[in-house]
Design a protein around this motif. Structure first.
Motif, PDB file in Angstrom:
ATOM      1  N   GLY A  55       5.845  -5.619  -1.835  1.00 27.19           N
ATOM      2  CA  GLY A  55       4.753  -6.270  -1.121  1.00 27.19           C
ATOM      3  C   GLY A  55       4.877  -7.777  -1.026  1.00 27.19           C
ATOM      4  N   VAL A  56       3.743  -8.417  -0.724  1.00 25.35           N
ATOM      5  CA  VAL A  56       3.719  -9.867  -0.532  1.00 25.35           C
ATOM      6  C   VAL A  56       2.456 -10.449  -1.152  1.00 25.35           C
ATOM      7  CG1 VAL A  56       5.007  -9.776   1.649  1.00 25.35           C
ATOM      8  CG2 VAL A  56       2.493  -9.736   1.697  1.00 25.35           C
ATOM      9  N   GLY A  57       2.507 -11.744  -1.392  1.00 27.36           N
ATOM     10  CA  GLY A  57       1.312 -12.520  -1.628  1.00 27.36           C
ATOM     11  C   GLY A  57       0.993 -13.301  -0.364  1.00 27.36           C
ATOM     12  N   TYR A  58      -0.175 -13.945  -0.337  1.00 27.79           N
ATOM     13  CA  TYR A  58      -0.590 -14.706   0.842  1.00 27.79           C
ATOM     14  C   TYR A  58      -1.019 -16.110   0.426  1.00 27.79           C
ATOM     15  CZ  TYR A  58      -0.801 -10.256   3.373  1.00 27.79           C
ATOM     16  OH  TYR A  58      -0.492  -9.046   3.946  1.00 27.79           O
ATOM     17  N   HIS A  83       5.780  -4.504   7.956  1.00 29.75           N
ATOM     18  CA  HIS A  83       6.306  -3.400   7.153  1.00 29.75           C
ATOM     19  C   HIS A  83       5.253  -2.320   6.916  1.00 29.75           C
ATOM     20  CE1 HIS A  83       8.400  -1.286   3.927  1.00 29.75           C
ATOM     21  NE2 HIS A  83       7.351  -1.477   3.151  1.00 29.75           N
ATOM     22  N   ASP A  84       4.002  -2.720   6.724  1.00 32.70           N
ATOM     23  CA  ASP A  84       2.937  -1.767   6.431  1.00 32.70           C
ATOM     24  C   ASP A  84       2.169  -1.300   7.664  1.00 32.70           C
ATOM     25  OD1 ASP A  84       3.333  -1.610   3.668  1.00 32.70           O
ATOM     26  OD2 ASP A  84       2.082  -3.373   3.277  1.00 32.70           O
ATOM     27  N   LEU A 142       0.653  -9.216  10.927  1.00 33.78           N
ATOM     28  CA  LEU A 142       1.197 -10.546  11.115  1.00 33.78           C
ATOM     29  C   LEU A 142       2.503 -10.460  11.911  1.00 33.78           C
ATOM     30  CD1 LEU A 142       0.651 -11.909   7.503  1.00 33.78           C
ATOM     31  CD2 LEU A 142      -0.694 -12.485   9.524  1.00 33.78           C
ATOM     32  N   PRO A 143       2.965 -11.565  12.500  1.00 28.94           N
ATOM     33  CA  PRO A 143       4.248 -11.547  13.218  1.00 28.94           C
ATOM     34  C   PRO A 143       5.410 -11.260  12.280  1.00 28.94           C
ATOM     35  CG  PRO A 143       2.941 -13.490  13.785  1.00 28.94           C
ATOM     36  CD  PRO A 143       2.278 -12.851  12.601  1.00 28.94           C
ATOM     37  N   CYS A 161       0.804  -1.228   0.000  1.00 36.12           N
ATOM     38  CA  CYS A 161       0.000   0.000   0.000  1.00 36.12           C
ATOM     39  C   CYS A 161       0.835   1.275   0.000  1.00 36.12           C
ATOM     40  CB  CYS A 161      -0.936   0.013   1.206  1.00 36.12           C
ATOM     41  SG  CYS A 161      -0.089  -0.068   2.791  1.00 36.12           S
ATOM     42  N   GLN A 162       2.154   1.181   0.031  1.00 36.49           N
ATOM     43  CA  GLN A 162       2.990   2.368   0.110  1.00 36.49           C
ATOM     44  C   GLN A 162       3.513   2.757  -1.279  1.00 36.49           C
ATOM     45  OE1 GLN A 162       5.567   2.651   3.662  1.00 36.49           O
ATOM     46  NE2 GLN A 162       4.771   0.643   4.287  1.00 36.49           N
ATOM     47  N   LYS A 163       4.238   3.870  -1.339  1.00 37.91           N
ATOM     48  CA  LYS A 163       4.795   4.389  -2.592  1.00 37.91           C
ATOM     49  C   LYS A 163       3.717   4.636  -3.644  1.00 37.91           C
ATOM     50  CE  LYS A 163       9.485   2.499  -2.167  1.00 37.91           C
ATOM     51  NZ  LYS A 163      10.546   1.723  -2.847  1.00 37.91           N
ATOM     52  N   GLY A 164       2.564   5.131  -3.207  1.00 40.21           N
ATOM     53  CA  GLY A 164       1.555   5.558  -4.170  1.00 40.21           C
ATOM     54  C   GLY A 164       0.719   4.469  -4.798  1.00 40.21           C
TER      55      GLY A 164
END
Length: 264
Positions: free
Chosen positions: A145-148, A96-97, A111-112, A68-71
């Motif tokens: 970012g990440v996937g889940y 991180h977010d 999350l941890p 969600c960061q950097k626009g």
């Protein structure tokens, strides 16, 4: 398990009593700036939310953010932040977010730190998978970012890839964990310079060839820098003999999966 496609990467995942809103972009058509500087500079999103969106959103119990960061307003815009803040919906994200989202008044449940390993998740588990949101110089500027990967008893296992190109990390994860259902970005998003920052049609087909489960394509026909259309992707999948394994939902469409169906 049900997946309701709303628009772009925004979807609602229904698992048991949970209704998880993923990467919400809730602004009306044309309320957000262009994502390309050259050629036709169209404002985003290109389409409105489907008519069913308001009713669907009323049932949401949680939100899940990939980045969600950097626009990256196409995964969390101002309208979505306002809606989440007003409703005080629990927002699940990476550490991180977390601070970024807390500063915007959201009800954050990060999350941890060791989130790449399985973590408890409403009676099942969740873990993250690294995204690569573009390569080369453009990749240096992106928020990756990440996937889940979500596993719940009695439900199909679900891989939400997040915004990523097809990488060895993704290939290795799929080969090792063999999820039943995978949701991947397919719009071939690209800025004025540099390579694609998410999968295009060619990479989607390569993903499907190496994956034994059901693939669901999103990130289509909602942003000005995503040229791949649903019709183009469907045609390419048919010609490749992959039409039955690649689902391309329309905005507002709900797909339903059972554990037995996904394993077939």
């Amino acid at each position: 398990m049900k997946i309701t496609q709303l628009r772009n990467a925004t979807a609602i995942i229904s698992i048991g009593a949970m209704r998880i809103l993923v990467d919400p972009m809730l602004a009306p058509k044309g309320a957000l700036p262009p994502l390309r500087l050259l050629g036709e500079r169209v404002r985003n999103p290109l389409v409105e939310l489907p008519p069913s969106a308001e009713t669907e959103l009323e049932t949401v119990t949680h939100c899940l953010i990939t980045h969600c960061q950097k626009g990256h307003f196409d995964h969390l815009d101002r309208a979505a932040k306002r809606w989440l803040r007003e409703k005080q919906i629990p927002v699940i994200c990476t550490p991180h977010d977390a601070q970024h989202l807390r500063q915007r008044g959201l009800n954050v449940q990060p999350l941890p730190e060791h989130h790449a390993a399985p973590q408890p998740f409403f009676g099942g588990t969740i873990r993250t998978v690294r995204c690569t949101h573009g390569r080369g110089m453009v990749g240096l500027l992106m928020e990756h970012g990440v996937g889940y990967f979500i596993e719940m008893p009695g439900e199909p296992s679900l891989y939400l890839s997040g915004d990523t190109i097809l990488t060895d990390t993704v290939r290795s994860f799929i080969a090792h964990h063999q999820p039943d259902v995978a949701v991947i970005p397919a719009g071939g998003a690209k800025f004025d310079l540099g390579h694609e920052i998410i999968m295009d049609a060619e990479e989607v087909l390569e993903f499907c060839r190496g994956f034994g489960g059901i693939t669901v394509a999103n990130h289509l026909e909602a942003l000005g820098h995503c040229p791949v259309t649903r019709a183009q992707l469907a045609s390419a999948a048919r010609h490749a003999g992959l039409g039955s394994r690649l689902l391309i939902p329309a905005d507002g469409e709900t797909l339903e999966f059972s554990a037995v169906q996904a394993a077939a």
